[in-house]
Every structure is written in structure tokens, then in C-alpha cells.
Design a protein around this motif. Structure first.
Motif, PDB file in Angstrom:
ATOM      1  N   VAL A  12      -7.766 -24.607  35.613  1.00 18.68           N
ATOM      2  CA  VAL A  12      -6.320 -24.746  35.423  1.00 18.68           C
ATOM      3  C   VAL A  12      -5.590 -25.082  36.719  1.00 18.68           C
ATOM      4  O   VAL A  12      -4.584 -25.773  36.711  1.00 18.68           O
ATOM      5  N   ARG A  13      -6.095 -24.589  37.857  1.00 20.85           N
ATOM      6  CA  ARG A  13      -5.374 -24.705  39.121  1.00 20.85           C
ATOM      7  C   ARG A  13      -6.099 -25.560  40.149  1.00 20.85           C
ATOM      8  O   ARG A  13      -7.333 -25.566  40.182  1.00 20.85           O
ATOM      9  N   GLU A  14      -5.305 -26.213  41.000  1.00 16.45           N
ATOM     10  CA  GLU A  14      -5.842 -26.823  42.209  1.00 16.45           C
ATOM     11  C   GLU A  14      -5.511 -25.891  43.369  1.00 16.45           C
ATOM     12  O   GLU A  14      -4.419 -25.315  43.424  1.00 16.45           O
ATOM     13  N   THR A 197      -5.675  -7.620  29.584  1.00 18.04           N
ATOM     14  CA  THR A 197      -5.397  -8.586  30.639  1.00 18.04           C
ATOM     15  C   THR A 197      -6.510  -8.585  31.669  1.00 18.04           C
ATOM     16  O   THR A 197      -7.327  -7.662  31.703  1.00 18.04           O
ATOM     17  N   LYS A 198      -6.512  -9.640  32.500  1.00 14.00           N
ATOM     18  CA  LYS A 198      -7.528  -9.768  33.542  1.00 14.00           C
ATOM     19  C   LYS A 198      -6.857  -9.937  34.901  1.00 14.00           C
ATOM     20  O   LYS A 198      -5.954 -10.748  35.053  1.00 14.00           O
ATOM     21  N   PHE A 199      -7.298  -9.149  35.864  1.00 14.40           N
ATOM     22  CA  PHE A 199      -6.824  -9.311  37.241  1.00 14.40           C
ATOM     23  C   PHE A 199      -7.982  -9.778  38.112  1.00 14.40           C
ATOM     24  O   PHE A 199      -9.150  -9.526  37.813  1.00 14.40           O
ATOM     25  N   GLU A 200      -7.626 -10.444  39.219  1.00 13.35           N
ATOM     26  CA  GLU A 200      -8.624 -10.780  40.242  1.00 13.35           C
ATOM     27  C   GLU A 200      -8.130 -10.246  41.571  1.00 13.35           C
ATOM     28  O   GLU A 200      -6.976 -10.451  41.937  1.00 13.35           O
ATOM     29  N   PHE A 201      -9.009  -9.565  42.275  1.00 13.14           N
ATOM     30  CA  PHE A 201      -8.664  -9.004  43.579  1.00 13.14           C
ATOM     31  C   PHE A 201      -9.486  -9.683  44.666  1.00 13.14           C
ATOM     32  O   PHE A 201     -10.573 -10.190  44.420  1.00 13.14           O
ATOM     33  N   GLY A 212      -4.780 -10.948  43.663  1.00 14.33           N
ATOM     34  CA  GLY A 212      -4.677 -12.395  43.814  1.00 14.33           C
ATOM     35  C   GLY A 212      -4.470 -13.092  42.489  1.00 14.33           C
ATOM     36  O   GLY A 212      -4.062 -12.487  41.494  1.00 14.33           O
ATOM     37  N   ASP A 213      -4.731 -14.409  42.513  1.00 15.31           N
ATOM     38  CA  ASP A 213      -4.729 -15.253  41.320  1.00 15.31           C
ATOM     39  C   ASP A 213      -3.385 -15.217  40.588  1.00 15.31           C
ATOM     40  O   ASP A 213      -2.339 -15.024  41.187  1.00 15.31           O
ATOM     41  N   GLU A 214      -3.435 -15.399  39.264  1.00 15.16           N
ATOM     42  CA  GLU A 214      -2.235 -15.277  38.434  1.00 15.16           C
ATOM     43  C   GLU A 214      -2.212 -13.862  37.872  1.00 15.16           C
ATOM     44  O   GLU A 214      -3.256 -13.207  37.836  1.00 15.16           O
TER      45      GLU A 214
HETATM   46 MG    MG Z   1      -8.440 -18.569  36.633  1.00 19.13          MG
END
Ligand code: MG
Ligand code: ATP
Length: 286
Positions: A12-14, A197-201, A212-214
Motif C-alpha cells: 500500500v505504501r512507498e 487491529t494490528k500494530f507494528e512496533f 510505527g506504521d499506520e
Molecule cells: Mg502494511
């Protein structure tokens, strides 16, 4: 596209190198489902994801503070004009190799796992739960961060300990659950059930834990209108479940290249993303 070195291109992201240990995360209008990027973009989706994340980082700061943690957002304003509205300038992190999922309700792969085993990961659950049921308490259900083309794989807490060490594993589990609880409370006051939901650290250069992330977007979360919540079947939602359901009903096998989305499905998906933003933040999306 900004005139910066491209570091990575996700589904989804650059991700661009903005110098001084900073990254520019640019959210496109691409939509992914079942680990495939669909050929049809959803207009405004990148701006919704970015602006909702920016809003949530602010809402969640007290929770992060309580854990001595931080978030990665530096600015959503100090970005190149051509990506304004859908870009975030962030601190560059060493991402942990774990996707930190919290579930407060049974849905999707969680329901499948519960039907098979009566539990979710290493957490036993009472009998009689159905798709959409609220869990007795939110559970931490981590997965691996898959390489490109691979599928995220469910892992148990012991595997997280192997990947990041015992102390860090406990810390991300507790922080994930605390962020979920606060997110669910805020969503509830806006008439939305935050099902999961999902988080990224990641780690800062000094070793601090950073979100981090969205965060808490319709791509990373299941949002259900509270007014129509009724366990026992799939819930209406403000997230990409609508697209997943359409893909399933289209007969797509999840292996061959995914089909184009028809215009009405694109429009209805865009409306769901915008509705999530507007309901949660209480401000019109422009
Ligand atoms: Mg992602
Ligand atoms: P991936 O391409 O990593 O398999 P994805 O398709 O979900 O996953 P995107 O969400 O499109 O990728 O791209 C965002 C990428 O940037 C992710 O890999 C995410 O882990 C990474 N990322 C997010 N915030 C940071 C940060 N502050 N520092 C470094 N990397 C980050």
C-alpha cells in the motif's frame, strides 16, 4: 512522486529516505486483500489512511507515555507538496519482526481458529462463541511479518519471545493490549466497535520502543457500526471486509491475479473508508 531515494515499496505504501534517520511514508490508493494487491485503486484511500493515523497517534500518546514508549510521527505537514495529505514524515525504526494483533471480538481467522481448537493461540476461550462475539478479555494474537509474496503466519507468544526476547515480548503484548483498549474506548464513544487491529512496533537507535506504521485504520482494523452489532453472522463494517466478501463471491481463487473491482464496489468501499474517518474523528473528510 517525491524526489527522494525509494527505500521500499509495500503493498500500500512507498517508503522514501528523507535523510537524518527519517522516512517519508506515502500511502497510495492501492488496496490489498488476502495478501494480493488488487488492480483497482480506491480514490482517496491513501489520504484517509494517513489522516486517520495522524489523528490516532495524537489520541494514543497518553497510553504510549505511560509505557515510556513513543510514536514515529514527526510531521504530516512538512512533506512534499505532491504527496501532501497522504504522506507522513516519520522516525526511521528498526522494525520488530512481529505483527502485533489484538482482538476483542471473534472474527475471520480468529473464528476459524476458535472453531478448530476452542482457543485463540495459547488463550483458551469459553464454549458457545460465534462470529462477532465479544471475547471475555482482549487477546494478543501475533503473526510473523511475511516477506513479499508470503502470507503472514500466526505465531504463539513463545515464538514472539524467541524473536524479540522475553522482556520485549511482554512489553509489546501489554502495550498492544493497552492501545487496543484505549482505541476501542474512543471508537465506542463514536458508535464504532473496534473488533480487532494490528500494530507494528520498532526500535529507535537508542533502543526505545516506538509505535510505527499506520494505526487503527480500516486497513489494519475491523470497525463495525455499534448500532447493528449482532453476533452470529458477519457484521456490517467500515473496513475492507466488504471487498473481501465481494472477492469471495466473485469466485476468485486467491491464487491467480485478482479481478478488477466494478465501479459500484469501488464507490461503496470509498464510502466505508471515508465513513470510518468521519465517524471516528468527528470531522468531515475533505
Ligand atoms: Mg502494511
Ligand atoms: P511489507 O511490504 O512490509 O510486507 P506491507 O505491504 O503492509 O508490508 P506497507 O504497509 O505498504 O507494507 O508499507 C509500509 C512498510 O513500512 C512496512 O513494511 C512497515 O513495516 C514499514 N514501516 C512503517 N513504519 C516504519 C518506520 N518508522 N521505520 C521503518 N519502517 C517502517
Amino acid at each position: 512522486m517525491p524526489d527522494l531515494p525509494l527505500v521500499a515499496r509495500g503493498k500500500v505504501r512507498e517508503v522514501y529516505d528523507a535523510g537524518d534517520d527519517r522516512l517519508l511514508l506515502v500511502a497510495s490508493d492501492r488496496i490489498s486483500a488476502y495478501d494480493h494487491v488488487l488492480p483497482t485503486p480506491i480514490p482517496d484511500k491513501g489520504r484517509v489512511l494517513t489522516q486517520l493515523s495522524v489523528w490516532w497517534f495524537d489520541q494514543l500518546t497518553p497510553v504510549l507515555d505511560a509505557f515510556g514508549a513513543a510514536h514515529h510521527l514527526l510531521s504530516a505537514d512538512d512533506v512534499p507538496a505532491d504527496v501532501a495529505g497522504r504522506a507522513m514524515l516519520v522516525r526511521r525504526l528498526e522494525m520488530l519482526p512481529v505483527e502485533c494483533v489484538a482482538r476483542g471480538y471473534l472474527s475471520g481467522s480468529g473464528t476459524a481458529e476458535y472453531r478448530r481448537t476452542g482457543s485463540i493461540r495459547d488463550v483458551p476461550l469459553p464454549p458457545g462463541l460465534v462470529e462477532g462475539s465479544q471475547l471475555p478479555a482482549p487477546v494478543f494474537t501475533p503473526s510473523t511479518k511475511a516477506e513479499v509474496g508470503e502470507h503472514d503466519e500466526a505465531i504463539d507468544f513463545a515464538r514472539v519471545v524467541e524473536l524479540v526476547g522475553a522482556a520485549r515480548a511482554e512489553e509489546v503484548r501489554e502495550l498492544t493490549l493497552a492501545l487496543y483498549r484505549r482505541g476501542a474506548e474512543i471508537a465506542a464513544s463514536a458508535g464504532i466497535v473496534l473488533a480487532d487491529t494490528k500494530f507494528e512496533f520498532g526500535l529507535s537507535p537508542s533502543g526505545g520502543l516506538v509505535l510505527g506504521d499506520e494505526v487503527l485504520t480500516p486497513d489494519s482494523s475491523r470497525f463495525w457500526p455499534a448500532a447493528s452489532w449482532s453476533p452470529g453472522a458477519a457484521q456490517p463494517s467500515f473496513d475492507k471486509q466488504y471487498v473481501r466478501d465481494w472477492l469471495t463471491s466473485s469466485g476468485w481463487d486467491r491464487v491467480s491475479p485478482p479481478p478488477e473491482l466494478p465501479d459500484d464496489v469501488v464507490a461503496a468501499t470509498r464510502e466505508r473508508y471515508v465513513a470510518a474517518y468521519e465517524r471516528l474523528t468527528g470531522t468531515p473528510f475533505r
